[in-house]
Motif scaffolding. Structure first.
Motif, short mmCIF file in Angstrom:
data_model
loop_
_atom_site.label_atom_id
_atom_site.label_comp_id
_atom_site.label_asym_id
_atom_site.label_seq_id
_atom_site.Cartn_x
_atom_site.Cartn_y
_atom_site.Cartn_z
N ARG A 24 37.68 44.03 34.59
CA ARG A 24 37.92 43.81 36.02
C ARG A 24 36.85 42.92 36.62
O ARG A 24 37.13 42.00 37.38
N ASP A 25 35.59 43.18 36.26
CA ASP A 25 34.48 42.38 36.80
C ASP A 25 34.58 40.92 36.36
O ASP A 25 34.30 40.01 37.15
N GLY B 288 35.19 37.98 38.97
CA GLY B 288 34.23 36.88 39.02
C GLY B 288 34.89 35.53 38.81
O GLY B 288 34.57 34.55 39.50
#
Length: 99
Positions: free
Chosen positions: A49-50, A54
């Protein structure tokens, strides 16, 4: 008359480019929004998810040109001169296009 046709064609090209820019922004927002509400089941999901978030935020930043105009290149030449030329000289200039 030919000049008006060329201007119309160039405006249509610019309109398509602006629509494509809007589409790319919409896609990046969609990616960001889907990452924001993704189901997290474990640490790997959080990392994924990060990374997706990003990437989406970076892309949105790249596409945020604000009031900056889009730039396009164009080379004009005279076909009659082209056929008779013993050497070719290209003149390239920079001109901005705004809508």
């Amino acid at each position: 008359m030919a000049h008006e046709r060329e201007v119309g064609e160039e405006q249509a090209f610019l309109d398509r480019a602006l629509m494509a820019l809007d589409h790319m922004r919409d896609e990046a927002r969609s990616l960001r929004d889907s990452a924001a509400v993704a189901n997290m089941r474990g640490a790997g999901d959080l990392v994924e998810r990060d990374v997706v978030m990003g990437t989406a935020l970076h892309r949105l930043d790249q596409l945020a040109i604000g009031d900056q105009p889009l730039f396009f290149g164009r080379i004009d030449y005279n076909p009659t001169h082209w056929a008779r030329a013993t050497s070719i000289t290209w003149v390239v200039s920079r001109s901005q296009t705004t809508s």
